[in-house]
Design a protein around this motif. Structure first.
Motif, short mmCIF file in Angstrom:
data_model
loop_
_atom_site.label_atom_id
_atom_site.label_comp_id
_atom_site.label_asym_id
_atom_site.label_seq_id
_atom_site.Cartn_x
_atom_site.Cartn_y
_atom_site.Cartn_z
N GLN A 51 44.88 37.04 52.52
CA GLN A 51 44.20 36.23 53.24
C GLN A 51 44.14 35.47 54.08
O GLN A 51 43.76 35.42 55.21
CB GLN A 51 43.26 35.43 51.70
CG GLN A 51 42.12 35.02 52.28
CD GLN A 51 41.74 34.86 50.74
OE1 GLN A 51 41.24 35.68 50.10
NE2 GLN A 51 40.95 33.52 50.72
N MET A 56 41.03 36.43 56.33
CA MET A 56 39.94 37.17 56.61
C MET A 56 40.40 37.23 55.02
O MET A 56 41.08 37.05 53.68
CB MET A 56 40.15 38.45 56.47
CG MET A 56 41.46 39.28 55.49
SD MET A 56 41.55 41.06 55.93
CE MET A 56 41.91 41.50 58.03
N GLU A 57 38.74 37.48 54.31
CA GLU A 57 38.23 37.48 52.61
C GLU A 57 38.94 38.29 52.23
O GLU A 57 38.92 39.48 52.69
CB GLU A 57 36.94 37.10 52.57
CG GLU A 57 36.53 35.03 53.02
CD GLU A 57 36.95 34.31 52.16
OE1 GLU A 57 37.10 34.96 50.25
OE2 GLU A 57 37.23 33.38 52.37
N VAL A 58 39.41 38.62 51.18
CA VAL A 58 39.48 39.35 50.50
C VAL A 58 39.33 39.20 48.90
O VAL A 58 39.06 38.20 48.37
CB VAL A 58 41.48 39.47 49.89
CG1 VAL A 58 42.09 39.83 49.16
CG2 VAL A 58 42.12 40.03 51.69
N ASP A 59 38.66 40.42 48.66
CA ASP A 59 38.76 41.64 47.02
C ASP A 59 39.59 41.33 46.45
O ASP A 59 40.01 42.76 46.79
CB ASP A 59 37.39 41.28 47.02
CG ASP A 59 36.70 41.53 46.23
OD1 ASP A 59 36.92 42.18 44.81
OD2 ASP A 59 35.89 42.59 45.88
N THR A 62 38.92 45.30 44.82
CA THR A 62 38.89 46.53 46.10
C THR A 62 39.95 46.68 46.64
O THR A 62 40.45 47.99 46.49
CB THR A 62 37.82 46.43 46.76
OG1 THR A 62 36.26 45.52 46.55
CG2 THR A 62 37.68 46.92 47.78
N HIS A 92 36.43 51.74 52.61
CA HIS A 92 37.88 51.70 53.33
C HIS A 92 38.82 53.39 53.19
O HIS A 92 39.54 53.07 53.93
CB HIS A 92 38.41 50.38 53.04
CG HIS A 92 39.10 50.16 52.25
ND1 HIS A 92 38.29 50.24 50.73
CD2 HIS A 92 40.81 50.28 51.47
CE1 HIS A 92 39.84 49.56 49.81
NE2 HIS A 92 40.88 50.21 50.20
N TYR A 119 42.15 48.56 53.84
CA TYR A 119 41.65 47.31 53.35
C TYR A 119 41.53 46.35 54.37
O TYR A 119 40.32 46.08 54.82
CB TYR A 119 42.02 46.91 52.09
CG TYR A 119 40.73 45.60 51.65
CD1 TYR A 119 40.22 46.11 50.74
CD2 TYR A 119 41.08 44.57 52.29
CE1 TYR A 119 38.97 45.09 50.70
CE2 TYR A 119 40.50 43.37 51.93
CZ TYR A 119 39.71 43.16 50.56
OH TYR A 119 38.36 42.80 50.62
N ALA A 120 42.67 46.01 55.37
CA ALA A 120 42.64 45.36 55.67
C ALA A 120 41.88 45.62 57.10
O ALA A 120 41.13 44.78 58.07
CB ALA A 120 44.38 44.28 56.35
N ASP A 122 39.69 47.87 57.97
CA ASP A 122 37.99 47.42 57.60
C ASP A 122 37.57 46.80 57.35
O ASP A 122 36.86 46.35 58.13
CB ASP A 122 37.94 48.51 56.49
CG ASP A 122 36.59 48.75 56.13
OD1 ASP A 122 36.00 49.39 57.03
OD2 ASP A 122 35.90 47.89 55.39
N ARG A 123 38.24 44.67 57.05
CA ARG A 123 38.21 44.22 57.10
C ARG A 123 37.71 43.32 58.22
O ARG A 123 36.99 42.73 58.60
CB ARG A 123 38.76 43.50 55.62
CG ARG A 123 38.07 43.98 54.77
CD ARG A 123 36.65 43.47 53.61
NE ARG A 123 36.71 42.18 54.34
CZ ARG A 123 35.63 41.23 53.19
NH1 ARG A 123 35.53 41.59 52.18
NH2 ARG A 123 35.73 40.16 53.85
#
Length: 129
Positions: A51, A56-59, A62, A92, A119-120, A122-123
């Motif tokens: 993050q 970036m926001e991280v869930d 997910t 992702h 994931y990163a 995709d974000r």
């Protein structure tokens, strides 16, 4: 350096720092828990580091596929294909990776470094499909 290369280098650096490993030992195919022996506290630190370092926001749920078994159980109960359920929950991940997860899930934690990268990316809006 492309955005994917930047993300990969950042994630490898994060993993190496937090898990006190040689970054040369980390590949996209490395399992985060199985191979690197990351524990739950490490995963929390990795999520926070991603993050901050990648802004970036991280869930975490997910990012680390934490609800995967619940998603698969719901799919089985509803008669839905496991691949379709995972694709909906984890957009992702590409279809080849999802198929691999479905066949590999009984072996242990399935999260790989490439999943963190996907994931990163995709974000960041830079998917590598």
């Amino acid at each position: 350096m492309s955005n994917i290369e930047t993300i990969t280098a950042a994630i490898n650096g994060i993993l190496a720092d937090i898990l006190d490993l040689d970054p040369e030992l980390i590949t996209p195919e490395t399992y985060v828990v199985r191979d690197l022996r990351a524990e739950s506290i490490d995963l929390l630190e990795i999520g926070v580091a991603i993050q901050h370092r990648l802004d970036m926001e991280v869930d975490d749920d997910t990012l680390f596929l934490k609800n995967m078994r619940k998603v698969l159980a719901r799919a089985a109960k509803a008669g839905t294909a496991p691949e379709a359920a995972l694709a909906d929950e984890y957009p992702h991940l590409d279809s080849a990776r999802i198929a691999e997860i479905v066949t590999d899930r009984e072996t242990g934690p399935v999260i790989k470094v490439r999943d963190l990268i996907a994931y990163a990316a995709d974000r960041a809006g830079d998917r590598e499909d």
